[in-house]
Design a protein around this motif. Structure first.
Motif, PDB file in Angstrom:
ATOM      1  N   THR A   1      34.197  51.202   5.495  1.00 54.69           N
ATOM      2  CA  THR A   1      34.795  50.065   6.179  1.00 54.69           C
ATOM      3  C   THR A   1      33.634  48.986   6.477  1.00 54.69           C
ATOM      4  O   THR A   1      32.643  49.110   6.782  1.00 54.69           O
ATOM      5  N   LEU A   2      34.209  47.755   6.270  1.00 54.27           N
ATOM      6  CA  LEU A   2      33.278  46.505   6.650  1.00 54.27           C
ATOM      7  C   LEU A   2      34.159  45.668   7.711  1.00 54.27           C
ATOM      8  O   LEU A   2      35.199  45.293   7.560  1.00 54.27           O
ATOM      9  N   LYS A   3      33.310  45.490   8.920  1.00 55.05           N
ATOM     10  CA  LYS A   3      33.851  44.816   9.957  1.00 55.05           C
ATOM     11  C   LYS A   3      33.448  43.209   9.814  1.00 55.05           C
ATOM     12  O   LYS A   3      32.308  43.046   9.929  1.00 55.05           O
ATOM     13  N   ILE A   4      34.374  42.447   9.348  1.00 51.56           N
ATOM     14  CA  ILE A   4      33.906  41.329   9.139  1.00 51.56           C
ATOM     15  C   ILE A   4      33.410  40.518  10.553  1.00 51.56           C
ATOM     16  O   ILE A   4      34.245  40.517  11.671  1.00 51.56           O
ATOM     17  N   ASP A   5      32.203  40.166  10.666  1.00 48.62           N
ATOM     18  CA  ASP A   5      31.709  39.550  11.884  1.00 48.62           C
ATOM     19  C   ASP A   5      32.783  38.329  12.759  1.00 48.62           C
ATOM     20  O   ASP A   5      33.268  37.452  11.708  1.00 48.62           O
ATOM     21  N   GLN A   6      32.893  38.638  14.051  1.00 46.09           N
ATOM     22  CA  GLN A   6      33.931  37.738  14.560  1.00 46.09           C
ATOM     23  C   GLN A   6      33.432  36.209  14.663  1.00 46.09           C
ATOM     24  O   GLN A   6      34.599  35.521  14.641  1.00 46.09           O
ATOM     25  N   CYS A   7      32.212  35.886  14.282  1.00 49.85           N
ATOM     26  CA  CYS A   7      31.940  34.455  14.222  1.00 49.85           C
ATOM     27  C   CYS A   7      32.616  33.834  13.161  1.00 49.85           C
ATOM     28  O   CYS A   7      33.092  32.926  13.199  1.00 49.85           O
ATOM     29  N   PHE A   8      32.580  34.616  11.942  1.00 47.47           N
ATOM     30  CA  PHE A   8      33.337  34.005  10.974  1.00 47.47           C
ATOM     31  C   PHE A   8      34.842  33.912  11.032  1.00 47.47           C
ATOM     32  O   PHE A   8      35.524  33.018  10.739  1.00 47.47           O
ATOM     33  N   ILE A   9      35.451  34.986  11.502  1.00 47.54           N
ATOM     34  CA  ILE A   9      36.829  34.884  11.898  1.00 47.54           C
ATOM     35  C   ILE A   9      37.310  33.833  12.926  1.00 47.54           C
ATOM     36  O   ILE A   9      37.966  32.915  12.707  1.00 47.54           O
ATOM     37  N   ARG A  10      36.393  33.696  13.990  1.00 48.19           N
ATOM     38  CA  ARG A  10      36.738  32.634  15.073  1.00 48.19           C
ATOM     39  C   ARG A  10      36.798  31.448  14.240  1.00 48.19           C
ATOM     40  O   ARG A  10      37.735  30.572  14.712  1.00 48.19           O
ATOM     41  N   ASP A  11      36.063  30.926  13.502  1.00 49.19           N
ATOM     42  CA  ASP A  11      35.985  29.458  13.199  1.00 49.19           C
ATOM     43  C   ASP A  11      36.636  29.330  11.739  1.00 49.19           C
ATOM     44  O   ASP A  11      36.549  28.229  11.394  1.00 49.19           O
ATOM     45  N   MET A  12      37.203  30.186  11.197  1.00 44.16           N
ATOM     46  CA  MET A  12      37.824  30.154   9.998  1.00 44.16           C
ATOM     47  C   MET A  12      39.048  29.326   9.886  1.00 44.16           C
ATOM     48  O   MET A  12      39.269  28.596   8.843  1.00 44.16           O
ATOM     49  N   LEU A  13      39.714  29.060  10.909  1.00 43.08           N
ATOM     50  CA  LEU A  13      40.857  27.980  10.894  1.00 43.08           C
ATOM     51  C   LEU A  13      40.437  26.714  10.540  1.00 43.08           C
ATOM     52  O   LEU A  13      41.221  25.846  10.016  1.00 43.08           O
ATOM     53  N   ASP A  14      39.160  26.135  11.134  1.00 41.51           N
ATOM     54  CA  ASP A  14      38.600  24.810  11.127  1.00 41.51           C
ATOM     55  C   ASP A  14      37.757  24.801  10.105  1.00 41.51           C
ATOM     56  O   ASP A  14      37.361  23.524   9.757  1.00 41.51           O
TER      57      ASP A  14
ATOM     58  N   PRO B   1      35.970  25.453   6.440  1.00 40.37           N
ATOM     59  CA  PRO B   1      36.307  25.869   5.258  1.00 40.37           C
ATOM     60  C   PRO B   1      35.042  27.043   4.642  1.00 40.37           C
ATOM     61  O   PRO B   1      35.509  27.993   3.995  1.00 40.37           O
ATOM     62  N   GLU B   2      33.945  26.608   5.354  1.00 41.96           N
ATOM     63  CA  GLU B   2      32.866  27.595   4.736  1.00 41.96           C
ATOM     64  C   GLU B   2      32.914  29.008   5.410  1.00 41.96           C
ATOM     65  O   GLU B   2      32.846  30.038   4.696  1.00 41.96           O
ATOM     66  N   ASP B   3      33.295  28.963   6.560  1.00 43.63           N
ATOM     67  CA  ASP B   3      33.709  30.272   7.064  1.00 43.63           C
ATOM     68  C   ASP B   3      34.778  31.119   6.561  1.00 43.63           C
ATOM     69  O   ASP B   3      34.623  32.125   6.378  1.00 43.63           O
ATOM     70  N   ARG B   4      35.928  30.063   6.202  1.00 49.82           N
ATOM     71  CA  ARG B   4      36.930  30.866   5.680  1.00 49.82           C
ATOM     72  C   ARG B   4      36.564  31.305   4.209  1.00 49.82           C
ATOM     73  O   ARG B   4      37.053  32.471   3.739  1.00 49.82           O
ATOM     74  N   ALA B   5      35.710  30.732   3.641  1.00 51.27           N
ATOM     75  CA  ALA B   5      35.159  31.062   2.390  1.00 51.27           C
ATOM     76  C   ALA B   5      34.382  32.585   2.310  1.00 51.27           C
ATOM     77  O   ALA B   5      34.582  33.388   1.440  1.00 51.27           O
ATOM     78  N   ILE B   6      33.650  32.586   3.484  1.00 46.94           N
ATOM     79  CA  ILE B   6      33.018  33.854   3.864  1.00 46.94           C
ATOM     80  C   ILE B   6      33.872  34.938   4.075  1.00 46.94           C
ATOM     81  O   ILE B   6      33.598  36.015   3.516  1.00 46.94           O
ATOM     82  N   VAL B   7      34.921  34.773   4.711  1.00 44.87           N
ATOM     83  CA  VAL B   7      36.067  35.751   5.153  1.00 44.87           C
ATOM     84  C   VAL B   7      36.350  36.096   3.605  1.00 44.87           C
ATOM     85  O   VAL B   7      36.349  37.336   3.445  1.00 44.87           O
ATOM     86  N   GLU B   8      36.870  35.332   2.708  1.00 43.58           N
ATOM     87  CA  GLU B   8      37.648  35.457   1.676  1.00 43.58           C
ATOM     88  C   GLU B   8      36.510  36.291   0.780  1.00 43.58           C
ATOM     89  O   GLU B   8      36.992  37.260  -0.146  1.00 43.58           O
ATOM     90  N   GLY B   9      35.210  35.730   0.704  1.00 43.26           N
ATOM     91  CA  GLY B   9      34.181  36.608  -0.007  1.00 43.26           C
ATOM     92  C   GLY B   9      34.022  37.918   0.230  1.00 43.26           C
ATOM     93  O   GLY B   9      33.923  38.725  -0.516  1.00 43.26           O
TER      94      GLY B   9
END
Ligand code: C2E
Ligand code: MG
Ligand code: MG
Ligand code: MG
Length: 292
Positions: free
Chosen positions: A199-212, A214-222
């Motif tokens: 399992t990979l637990k995607i760090d909460q800093c990327f999740i928190r800011d992904m709504l606003d 786009p780079e964090d969202r891209a990291i989550v998608e990546g």
């Protein structure tokens, strides 16, 4: 002149260093005493499948029920004992308490996998797998595959071979691994390739800011893409709001934890919480038949 100033500076540094050491030793002493006096407690945060509505597990998070200061989060005491033998004693207490909890829940027909955070230093102990074997032997009613260990990517890459070995030995016991705070370590991708973690637990800093952002969202998608390519599971941590849950479903990340789902809670509250939890229809998950 310069020499004297240098010497003074050195003495100053020395005095500070002594103070730091003394403070550190005092905290080690206090944690030691707290462990003996059973002041530590595990809270549990549910991990859910946003799409199916199933509660799939819980992460154990340590708290210190301090007699004067109240309930303390790990940030208030874990750093002080990092790398110290006491950290291993505390880590073993956490593992055996979690195993005990799995047995208790399982006797109440609540089958939850429990994830335990483990310090890299602890995992790197030569006898880790052997100690885990005896801790598990002491809890024979824990169903196979119900314990997961979460590790941070803090281990030096040169030492990875030893860690891989320990993980494979633990896998023999039915214990699986998650890479915690994935994406924030200094070498996530090499870790991903070499460590047999499920399992990979995607760090909460990327999740928190992904709504606003786009780079964090891209990291989550990546990370979701990587997880898929490597046949690993992805779990989002820090799903704080309904909007986070909704977007996670849109991105294809079904597994999540966060304040928007539930805050960490005492073990006794989990059965009721699990019985009551339903995904919000507003998250827009495509309708599926519940299969649990
Ligand atoms: P972690 O393993 O990444 O755990 C997630 C942390 O985020 C927890 O903080 C949790 O309470 C918090 N959290 C969960 N959902 C949300 C959210 O939606 N928003 C925000 N802002 N935070 C959220 P906690 O319990 O203070 O633990 C902090 C860290 O301490 C953990 O990070 C883990 O690295 C460490 N830790 C906790 N328990 C243990 C333990 O038993 N042993 C060891 N070695 N480390 C532990
Ligand atoms: Mg964790
Ligand atoms: Mg984490
Ligand atoms: Mg963390």
């Amino acid at each position: 002149g310069a020499k004297l100033a240098g010497k003074n500076r050195y003495q100053l540094f020395d005095a500070e260093h002594d103070r730091t050491l003394r403070v550190k030793n005092e905290s080690i002493g206090r944690v030691h005493q707290a462990l003996a006096q059973q002041e530590f407690v595990l809270y549990y945060q549910p991990k859910v499948n946003l799409r199916t509505g199933k509660v799939v597990g819980a992460e154990a998070l340590i708290r210190w029920q301090h007699p004067e200061r109240g309930l303390l989060a790990p940030a208030a005491f874990l750093a002080d004992i990092e790398g110290h033998a006491l950290g291993i004693a505390l880590g073993e207490w956490v593992i055996s308490t979690a195993l005990q909890q799995i047995e208790t829940w399982s006797a109440q027909a609540l089958n939850l996998a429990v994830s335990v955070n483990i310090a890299a230093h602890h995992l790197q102990q030569a006898n880790f797998a052997k100690r885990l074997t005896s801790l598990m032997a002491a809890h024979p009613r824990v169903p196979h595959g119900q314990l997961e260990l979460e590790v941070l990517e803090t281990t030096a890459l040169e030492e990875l071979d030893a860690v891989v070995q320990v993980m494979l030995e633990c896998a023999q016991l039915g214990v699986s691994f998650a890479l915690d705070d994935f994406g924030t370590g200094y070498s996530s991708l090499a870790y991903l390739k070499r460590l047999p973690a499920h399992t990979l637990k995607i760090d909460q800093c990327f999740i928190r800011d992904m709504l606003d952002d786009p780079e964090d969202r891209a990291i989550v998608e990546g990370v979701l893409g990587l997880a898929k390519a490597f046949s690993r599971q992805a779990v989002a941590e820090g799903a704080e709001t309904q909007a986070h849950c909704k977007m996670l479903l849109q991105l294809g990340c079904d597994l999540a934890q966060g304040y928007g789902i539930a805050r960490p809670m005492p073990a006794e509250q989990m059965p009721q919480w699990c019985a009551n939890w339903r995904p919000d229809p507003a998250w827009g998950r495509t309708s599926v038949t519940r299969c649990d």
